[in-house]
Design an enzyme around this catalytic site. Structure first.
Site, PDB file in Angstrom:
ATOM      1  N   ASP A   1       0.833  -1.206   0.000  1.00 48.80           N
ATOM      2  CA  ASP A   1       0.000   0.000   0.000  1.00 48.80           C
ATOM      3  C   ASP A   1       0.872   1.262   0.000  1.00 48.80           C
ATOM      4  O   ASP A   1       1.959   1.264   0.578  1.00 48.80           O
ATOM      5  CB  ASP A   1      -0.899  -0.023   1.248  1.00 48.80           C
ATOM      6  CG  ASP A   1      -2.041   0.984   1.143  1.00 48.80           C
ATOM      7  OD1 ASP A   1      -2.298   1.484   0.025  1.00 48.80           O
ATOM      8  OD2 ASP A   1      -2.667   1.266   2.175  1.00 48.80           O
ATOM      9  N   GLY A   2       0.358   2.294  -0.633  1.00 46.75           N
ATOM     10  CA  GLY A   2       1.026   3.603  -0.564  1.00 46.75           C
ATOM     11  C   GLY A   2       1.577   4.122  -1.888  1.00 46.75           C
ATOM     12  O   GLY A   2       2.223   5.174  -1.908  1.00 46.75           O
TER      13      GLY A   2
ATOM     14  N   GLY B   1      -0.061   5.444  -4.405  1.00 46.28           N
ATOM     15  CA  GLY B   1      -0.724   6.702  -4.771  1.00 46.28           C
ATOM     16  C   GLY B   1      -0.150   7.866  -3.984  1.00 46.28           C
ATOM     17  O   GLY B   1       0.159   8.935  -4.544  1.00 46.28           O
ATOM     18  N   ARG B   2       0.051   7.671  -2.674  1.00 43.85           N
ATOM     19  CA  ARG B   2       0.585   8.753  -1.831  1.00 43.85           C
ATOM     20  C   ARG B   2       2.034   9.068  -2.187  1.00 43.85           C
ATOM     21  O   ARG B   2       2.469  10.207  -2.156  1.00 43.85           O
ATOM     22  CB  ARG B   2       0.440   8.388  -0.345  1.00 43.85           C
ATOM     23  CG  ARG B   2      -0.973   8.651   0.180  1.00 43.85           C
ATOM     24  CD  ARG B   2      -1.213   7.988   1.481  1.00 43.85           C
ATOM     25  NE  ARG B   2      -1.418   6.550   1.297  1.00 43.85           N
ATOM     26  CZ  ARG B   2      -1.281   5.652   2.250  1.00 43.85           C
ATOM     27  NH1 ARG B   2      -0.917   6.028   3.446  1.00 43.85           N
ATOM     28  NH2 ARG B   2      -1.509   4.381   1.999  1.00 43.85           N
TER      29      ARG B   2
ATOM     30  N   ARG C   1      -0.926   8.991 -10.233  1.00 49.53           N
ATOM     31  CA  ARG C   1      -0.947   7.747  -9.437  1.00 49.53           C
ATOM     32  C   ARG C   1      -0.216   6.595 -10.137  1.00 49.53           C
ATOM     33  O   ARG C   1       0.465   5.799  -9.500  1.00 49.53           O
ATOM     34  CB  ARG C   1      -2.397   7.336  -9.159  1.00 49.53           C
ATOM     35  CG  ARG C   1      -3.115   8.270  -8.201  1.00 49.53           C
ATOM     36  CD  ARG C   1      -4.538   7.773  -7.946  1.00 49.53           C
ATOM     37  NE  ARG C   1      -4.555   6.457  -7.349  1.00 49.53           N
ATOM     38  CZ  ARG C   1      -4.360   6.219  -6.055  1.00 49.53           C
ATOM     39  NH1 ARG C   1      -4.159   7.213  -5.225  1.00 49.53           N
ATOM     40  NH2 ARG C   1      -4.387   4.995  -5.583  1.00 49.53           N
TER      41      ARG C   1
ATOM     42  N   HIS D   1       2.507   3.406  -9.072  1.00 47.64           N
ATOM     43  CA  HIS D   1       2.414   1.961  -9.322  1.00 47.64           C
ATOM     44  C   HIS D   1       3.668   1.465 -10.060  1.00 47.64           C
ATOM     45  O   HIS D   1       4.195   0.401  -9.776  1.00 47.64           O
ATOM     46  CB  HIS D   1       1.156   1.628 -10.131  1.00 47.64           C
ATOM     47  CG  HIS D   1      -0.125   1.948  -9.398  1.00 47.64           C
ATOM     48  ND1 HIS D   1      -0.314   1.616  -8.076  1.00 47.64           N
ATOM     49  CD2 HIS D   1      -1.268   2.564  -9.799  1.00 47.64           C
ATOM     50  CE1 HIS D   1      -1.522   2.014  -7.693  1.00 47.64           C
ATOM     51  NE2 HIS D   1      -2.118   2.593  -8.715  1.00 47.64           N
TER      52      HIS D   1
ATOM     53  N   SER E   1      -7.068  -6.067  -5.749  1.00 45.93           N
ATOM     54  CA  SER E   1      -8.143  -6.729  -4.995  1.00 45.93           C
ATOM     55  C   SER E   1      -9.448  -6.770  -5.792  1.00 45.93           C
ATOM     56  O   SER E   1      -9.612  -6.032  -6.776  1.00 45.93           O
ATOM     57  CB  SER E   1      -8.378  -5.996  -3.673  1.00 45.93           C
ATOM     58  OG  SER E   1      -9.049  -4.776  -3.913  1.00 45.93           O
TER      59      SER E   1
ATOM     60  N   ARG F   1     -11.894   1.350  -8.862  1.00 46.47           N
ATOM     61  CA  ARG F   1     -11.065   2.554  -9.037  1.00 46.47           C
ATOM     62  C   ARG F   1     -11.364   3.176 -10.405  1.00 46.47           C
ATOM     63  O   ARG F   1     -11.957   2.528 -11.263  1.00 46.47           O
ATOM     64  CB  ARG F   1      -9.581   2.170  -8.949  1.00 46.47           C
ATOM     65  CG  ARG F   1      -9.216   1.767  -7.541  1.00 46.47           C
ATOM     66  CD  ARG F   1      -7.735   1.762  -7.320  1.00 46.47           C
ATOM     67  NE  ARG F   1      -7.491   1.539  -5.913  1.00 46.47           N
ATOM     68  CZ  ARG F   1      -6.351   1.786  -5.285  1.00 46.47           C
ATOM     69  NH1 ARG F   1      -5.325   2.270  -5.957  1.00 46.47           N
ATOM     70  NH2 ARG F   1      -6.216   1.560  -4.011  1.00 46.47           N
TER      71      ARG F   1
ATOM     72  N   LEU G   1      12.121 -19.934  -4.665  1.00 41.15           N
ATOM     73  CA  LEU G   1      11.020 -19.150  -4.083  1.00 41.15           C
ATOM     74  C   LEU G   1       9.715 -19.363  -4.852  1.00 41.15           C
ATOM     75  O   LEU G   1       9.696 -19.337  -6.083  1.00 41.15           O
ATOM     76  CB  LEU G   1      11.387 -17.657  -4.129  1.00 41.15           C
ATOM     77  CG  LEU G   1      10.295 -16.694  -3.656  1.00 41.15           C
ATOM     78  CD1 LEU G   1      10.121 -16.766  -2.143  1.00 41.15           C
ATOM     79  CD2 LEU G   1      10.627 -15.258  -4.068  1.00 41.15           C
TER      80      LEU G   1
ATOM     81  N   GLU H   1       1.444 -13.482  12.106  1.00 39.39           N
ATOM     82  CA  GLU H   1       1.907 -12.292  12.824  1.00 39.39           C
ATOM     83  C   GLU H   1       1.700 -11.103  11.890  1.00 39.39           C
ATOM     84  O   GLU H   1       1.950 -11.204  10.674  1.00 39.39           O
ATOM     85  CB  GLU H   1       3.398 -12.434  13.179  1.00 39.39           C
ATOM     86  CG  GLU H   1       3.716 -13.643  14.031  1.00 39.39           C
ATOM     87  CD  GLU H   1       3.011 -13.604  15.395  1.00 39.39           C
ATOM     88  OE1 GLU H   1       2.758 -12.503  15.898  1.00 39.39           O
ATOM     89  OE2 GLU H   1       2.706 -14.686  15.931  1.00 39.39           O
TER      90      GLU H   1
HETATM   91  C1  FPP Z   1      -2.032   0.083  -3.364  1.00 43.21           C
HETATM   92  O1  FPP Z   1      -1.552   1.398  -3.274  1.00 43.21           O
HETATM   93  C2  FPP Z   1      -1.441  -0.566  -4.518  1.00 43.21           C
HETATM   94  C3  FPP Z   1      -2.133  -1.193  -5.517  1.00 43.21           C
HETATM   95  C4  FPP Z   1      -3.594  -1.282  -5.565  1.00 43.21           C
HETATM   96  C5  FPP Z   1      -1.424  -1.781  -6.664  1.00 43.21           C
HETATM   97  C6  FPP Z   1      -0.215  -2.605  -6.334  1.00 43.21           C
HETATM   98  C7  FPP Z   1       0.558  -2.749  -7.552  1.00 43.21           C
HETATM   99  C8  FPP Z   1       1.889  -2.692  -7.664  1.00 43.21           C
HETATM  100  C9  FPP Z   1       2.812  -2.586  -6.514  1.00 43.21           C
HETATM  101  C10 FPP Z   1       2.451  -2.748  -9.015  1.00 43.21           C
HETATM  102  C11 FPP Z   1       3.198  -3.927  -9.408  1.00 43.21           C
HETATM  103  C12 FPP Z   1       2.794  -5.253  -8.981  1.00 43.21           C
HETATM  104  C13 FPP Z   1       3.235  -6.390  -9.548  1.00 43.21           C
HETATM  105  C14 FPP Z   1       2.906  -7.675  -8.908  1.00 43.21           C
HETATM  106  C15 FPP Z   1       4.042  -6.409 -10.792  1.00 43.21           C
HETATM  107  P1  FPP Z   1      -2.585   2.600  -3.405  1.00 43.21           P
HETATM  108  O2  FPP Z   1      -2.684   2.952  -4.853  1.00 43.21           O
HETATM  109  O3  FPP Z   1      -3.868   2.250  -2.744  1.00 43.21           O
HETATM  110  O4  FPP Z   1      -1.836   3.727  -2.622  1.00 43.21           O
HETATM  111  P2  FPP Z   1      -2.489   4.913  -1.755  1.00 43.21           P
HETATM  112  O5  FPP Z   1      -3.151   4.265  -0.560  1.00 43.21           O
HETATM  113  O6  FPP Z   1      -1.306   5.725  -1.375  1.00 43.21           O
HETATM  114  O7  FPP Z   1      -3.440   5.633  -2.654  1.00 43.21           O
END
Ligand code: FPP
Length: 252
Positions: free
Chosen positions: A25-26, A28-29, A38, A42, A70, A76, A136, A212
């Site tokens: 998470d994070g 976008g921020r 945004r 990513h 998700s 979105r 892995l 955990e």
């Molecule tokens: C959540 O941050 C992130 C996502 C919904 C996307 C996750 C995707 C990646 C890390 C890109 C690559 C992944 C792979 C497996 C190649 P957010 O957009 O909700 O951030 P925010 O809370 O700051 O808005």
């Protein structure tokens, strides 16, 4: 990713989680803080995925499950969803050979039928190519939701009962888990969530029962080896009790 390093960690007595699940998470921020769109967050998040995969393999983790998209993320803005799907495709095309060379086995979990045919084909090909690898296990959750997973399992079991393949009495924890997306994978020992929020957000609801939980403020694109090791140190201090008392665990 050198096997010698993972052996060294085990030899040094570090209690390495067998399975780590991550809510990334994070993004976008991270982008907003830099006045970027945004999708730039990513894109930066893909680099952190690469580094995390490398360090997980190096530390001797067997399973790494990443929550990439998700069930709820479909809500979105259309443009963000579309760019994310393109980013998954691009990252898959670029990284699969390298992952294969590093003995990584790739697997995707989620409602696949919701994905675009081109992405679906690449996913199938990547899984096929890496299926014999013994390093892995990298599991990417896309279009995944914990409730979707549980409902899906319940449907499968109901179908088997209706078809007289199973009786209601046959259904217990172990049998139920065999219908879940992570069949055959040990439950996560450790859940890491970046970005400062402290919630599960419909990730592996069944499988996280005894994991955990580690929450950090670091935004996903900044997640690096040092941050990963902080999570491992946190994990090393936990006592896994599974409903027993501390004294019982210590007596074993
Ligand atoms: C959540 O941050 C992130 C996502 C919904 C996307 C996750 C995707 C990646 C890390 C890109 C690559 C992944 C792979 C497996 C190649 P957010 O957009 O909700 O951030 P925010 O809370 O700051 O808005």
């Amino acid at each position: 990713m050198e096997d010698s390093e993972s052996v060294a960690n085990t030899a040094a007595g570090m209690d390495v989680p067998r399975h780590i699940a991550v809510i990334m998470d994070g993004n976008g921020r991270w982008a907003k803080a830099r006045s970027l769109p945004r999708h730039a967050g990513h894109r930066a998040g893909v680099k952190a995925v690469r580094e995390t995969v490398e360090v997980a393999a190096k530390r001797g983790v067997s399973f790494l499950t990443l929550f990439a998209f998700s069930s709820e993320n479909w809500q979105r803005p259309q443009d963000e969803v579309s760019r994310l799907m393109s980013l998954f495709l691009e990252a898959l095309q670029r990284e699969v050979d390298d992952l294969h060379r590093n003995n990584v086995r790739l697997r995707f979990v989620g409602a696949r039928q919701q994905l675009r045919p081109r992405l679906l084909r690449k996913i199938g090909a990547a899984e096929e190519k890496t299926k014999e690898n013994s390093g892995l296990n990298l599991i990417i959750a896309v279009a995944y939701g914990g409730r979707w997973d549980i409902v899906n399992a319940a449907r499968q079991l109901a179908g088997k009962v209706a078809g007289k393949e199973l009786t209601v009495k046959d259904i217990d924890d172990e049998r139920f888990a065999r219908e879940l997306a992570l069949v055959g994978v040990p439950d996560p020992d450790l859940l890491i969530r970046t970005g400062g929020e402290q919630r599960i957000s419909n990730f592996l609801l069944w499988n996280l029962a005894y994991s955990e939980l580690y929450f950090c403020d670091c935004l996903w694109p900044d997640f690096c080896e040092r941050e990963f090791d902080k999570a491992l140190s946190f994990y090393g201090l936990r006592q896994r009790r599974y409903g027993h008392t501390g004294e019982q665990v210590e007596a074993v």
